[in-house]
Design a protein around this motif. Sequence first.
Motif, mmCIF file in Angstrom:
data_model
loop_
_atom_site.group_PDB
_atom_site.id
_atom_site.type_symbol
_atom_site.label_atom_id
_atom_site.label_comp_id
_atom_site.label_asym_id
_atom_site.label_seq_id
_atom_site.Cartn_x
_atom_site.Cartn_y
_atom_site.Cartn_z
ATOM 1 N N ALA A 104 -14.360 -35.271 13.259
ATOM 2 C CA ALA A 104 -14.475 -34.445 11.738
ATOM 3 C C ALA A 104 -14.951 -33.132 11.856
ATOM 4 N N ASP A 105 -15.952 -33.215 13.005
ATOM 5 C CA ASP A 105 -16.377 -31.908 13.217
ATOM 6 C C ASP A 105 -15.389 -30.757 13.517
ATOM 7 N N PHE A 106 -14.557 -31.259 14.377
ATOM 8 C CA PHE A 106 -13.063 -30.216 14.932
ATOM 9 C C PHE A 106 -12.541 -29.913 13.957
ATOM 10 N N GLU A 107 -12.143 -30.831 12.987
ATOM 11 C CA GLU A 107 -11.378 -30.559 11.838
ATOM 12 C C GLU A 107 -12.109 -29.587 10.821
ATOM 13 N N LYS A 108 -13.314 -29.610 10.720
ATOM 14 C CA LYS A 108 -14.010 -28.679 9.814
ATOM 15 C C LYS A 108 -13.962 -27.250 10.466
ATOM 16 N N LEU A 109 -14.116 -27.031 11.919
ATOM 17 C CA LEU A 109 -14.003 -25.901 12.699
ATOM 18 C C LEU A 109 -12.722 -25.318 12.595
ATOM 19 N N ILE A 110 -11.481 -25.958 12.938
ATOM 20 C CA ILE A 110 -10.368 -25.405 12.656
ATOM 21 C C ILE A 110 -9.764 -24.928 11.368
ATOM 22 N N ASN A 111 -10.282 -25.808 10.376
ATOM 23 C CA ASN A 111 -9.820 -25.335 9.085
ATOM 24 C C ASN A 111 -10.697 -23.923 8.549
ATOM 25 N N HIS A 112 -12.052 -23.847 9.024
ATOM 26 C CA HIS A 112 -12.801 -22.778 8.651
ATOM 27 C C HIS A 112 -12.136 -21.551 9.311
ATOM 28 N N LEU A 113 -11.601 -21.647 10.614
ATOM 29 C CA LEU A 113 -10.976 -20.655 11.535
ATOM 30 C C LEU A 113 -9.686 -20.152 10.650
ATOM 31 N N ALA A 114 -8.983 -21.201 9.939
ATOM 32 C CA ALA A 114 -7.763 -20.761 9.476
ATOM 33 C C ALA A 114 -7.765 -20.333 7.916
ATOM 34 N N THR A 115 -9.000 -20.808 7.208
ATOM 35 C CA THR A 115 -8.993 -20.356 5.725
ATOM 36 C C THR A 115 -10.333 -19.487 5.374
ATOM 37 N N GLY A 116 -11.348 -19.360 6.360
ATOM 38 C CA GLY A 116 -12.590 -18.744 5.757
ATOM 39 C C GLY A 116 -12.604 -17.360 6.133
ATOM 40 N N TYR A 117 -11.702 -16.698 6.399
ATOM 41 C CA TYR A 117 -11.825 -15.341 6.588
ATOM 42 C C TYR A 117 -10.427 -14.474 5.933
ATOM 43 N N SER A 118 -10.794 -13.177 6.108
ATOM 44 C CA SER A 118 -9.629 -12.377 5.369
ATOM 45 C C SER A 118 -8.193 -12.862 6.073
ATOM 46 N N THR A 119 -7.282 -12.554 5.525
ATOM 47 C CA THR A 119 -5.798 -12.909 6.187
ATOM 48 C C THR A 119 -5.598 -11.697 7.201
ATOM 49 N N ARG A 120 -6.117 -10.584 6.901
ATOM 50 C CA ARG A 120 -6.038 -9.384 7.818
ATOM 51 C C ARG A 120 -6.839 -9.571 9.145
ATOM 52 N N ASN A 121 -7.682 -10.568 9.104
ATOM 53 C CA ASN A 121 -8.572 -10.644 10.401
ATOM 54 C C ASN A 121 -7.908 -11.785 11.164
ATOM 55 N N LEU A 122 -7.055 -11.406 12.100
ATOM 56 C CA LEU A 122 -6.033 -12.454 13.020
ATOM 57 C C LEU A 122 -7.113 -13.137 14.065
ATOM 58 N N ARG A 123 -8.221 -12.616 14.372
ATOM 59 C CA ARG A 123 -8.758 -13.217 15.559
ATOM 60 C C ARG A 123 -9.259 -14.519 15.178
ATOM 61 N N PRO A 124 -9.716 -15.180 14.070
ATOM 62 C CA PRO A 124 -9.909 -16.487 13.729
ATOM 63 C C PRO A 124 -8.896 -17.296 14.150
ATOM 64 N N LEU A 125 -7.619 -16.924 13.564
ATOM 65 C CA LEU A 125 -6.448 -17.756 13.588
ATOM 66 C C LEU A 125 -6.085 -17.873 15.194
ATOM 67 N N LYS A 126 -6.238 -16.792 16.036
ATOM 68 C CA LYS A 126 -5.845 -16.909 17.444
ATOM 69 C C LYS A 126 -6.880 -17.732 17.977
ATOM 70 N N ALA A 127 -8.247 -17.753 17.694
ATOM 71 C CA ALA A 127 -8.933 -18.866 18.244
ATOM 72 C C ALA A 127 -8.814 -20.245 17.927
ATOM 73 N N GLN A 128 -8.311 -20.410 16.625
ATOM 74 C CA GLN A 128 -7.752 -21.669 16.195
ATOM 75 C C GLN A 128 -6.908 -22.119 17.075
ATOM 76 N N SER A 129 -5.672 -21.338 17.384
ATOM 77 C CA SER A 129 -4.733 -21.948 18.292
ATOM 78 C C SER A 129 -5.144 -22.296 19.724
ATOM 79 N N PHE A 130 -5.912 -21.147 19.901
ATOM 80 C CA PHE A 130 -6.609 -21.470 21.457
ATOM 81 C C PHE A 130 -7.460 -22.936 21.435
ATOM 82 N N ALA A 131 -8.259 -22.990 20.623
ATOM 83 C CA ALA A 131 -8.903 -24.390 20.861
ATOM 84 C C ALA A 131 -7.842 -25.447 20.467
ATOM 85 N N MET A 132 -7.066 -25.405 19.573
ATOM 86 C CA MET A 132 -5.982 -26.737 19.520
ATOM 87 C C MET A 132 -5.297 -26.910 20.625
#
Length: 391
Positions: free
Chosen positions: A152-180
């Motif tokens: 459950a916590d991991f699901e929250k984390l990767i969803n936040h990395l994918a949707t919680g930031y500006s689409t111009r900020n690519l670092r959270p998306l890269k962190a999401q892929s790295f984590a998964m």
Amino acid sequence: MDPEILLDQLPLELATQILAEWRASRATEGVPPPVKKTVDLYARNSEMLEHKYSREAQVEVGLLSPVDIVKQLFVHSKLLAQSTWNLYRHGFLHTMNAREQALVEQGLPQPSLVRALAALIVASKKPMADPRSLGAPQVSSRRPRTKSVSAADFEKLINHLATGYSTRNLRPLKAQSFAMAILATGLRPAEWARTTIRPARADEVPHGEPPEGWIALEVDTAKRKDDEPGWKRTIVVEPGLYQVHVHQHHDQLHAFLNSNPTAEDPATNYSVRCSRALKKACEELWPEARRGKAPVRVTLYTLRHQARANIAAAYGGFVAAAMMGHSPHTGENWYSGKHRANNLSMLRRVRNAGVPVPVPGMDVLLQAQEFENNPALMESAGPSDEQRDVP
């Protein structure tokens, strides 16, 4: 004997004998030389410490004698972690040994280097601090490394990395892929730069599964010590969302490496950036403790630990050790994680929960069989790179 006293009282004749025997033991057949990456790390650490000790002694760099440098190392190491002491000691052993041999070839014997090296050889254990000089107990400000994360916590984390930031900020998306990608494979962060991906063969996928869409990662296992042989291992990943992120992370990392060809250790730079994005996301999601527990702090190594627990739950400890690239003894003591963190007890339940468990390649199974057939291997490994301060 206290190592500082030993260094003061060590006769040159005895020091020369100790150094000669140490060199002879290292020259025996089967002891490989250190790899270039390790040599470079030794050189950087030794240079950094020599500059630090010179500033403290208020002398120019290069004027502090090797004996004084080693004395300072003994003094400062009393409050260092064991792994840091080992790294600094091996660094000075390598650099001072190379310097002494080069000077002798020029006809310039260096008694101080000989005595310093002999003291480092003999004082293999980290110098212990006198408890009376420490005052109040030292409490580390660093939180203990989390070794598991719930589904459950991991699901929250990767969803936040994918949707919680500006689409111009690519670092959270890269962190999401790295984590998964790490949770789906168990690879060390440092191993991705030397990993290749290819389509899996029919004999590498589980029996009864169509081979189409499966991939195989060929991993150049990161070594922990210079005397451990390098070896490759194959990890097979099923089709699905996590495999998409395995590809995506691999492509993003190599694009970063190719765009920074002259940078020093760009792979580590990339890992640090993604680690910071993970840390920020955790602090935003869980700023305070819940029900008396510490806030959730997920790192890249948290996910490696959890992957190891999932793999062990599916295949057992020997296969998990071989897939993770370390010995069973090390795995049980350092990287076990919590097998029940995701309420996973077997492979089918893991997959149904949406978290794939990678499939071992034939080389991994052979390594696991070797572990099982040779119990001595279970006691052969010491602390690895994951006990050090890595992202």
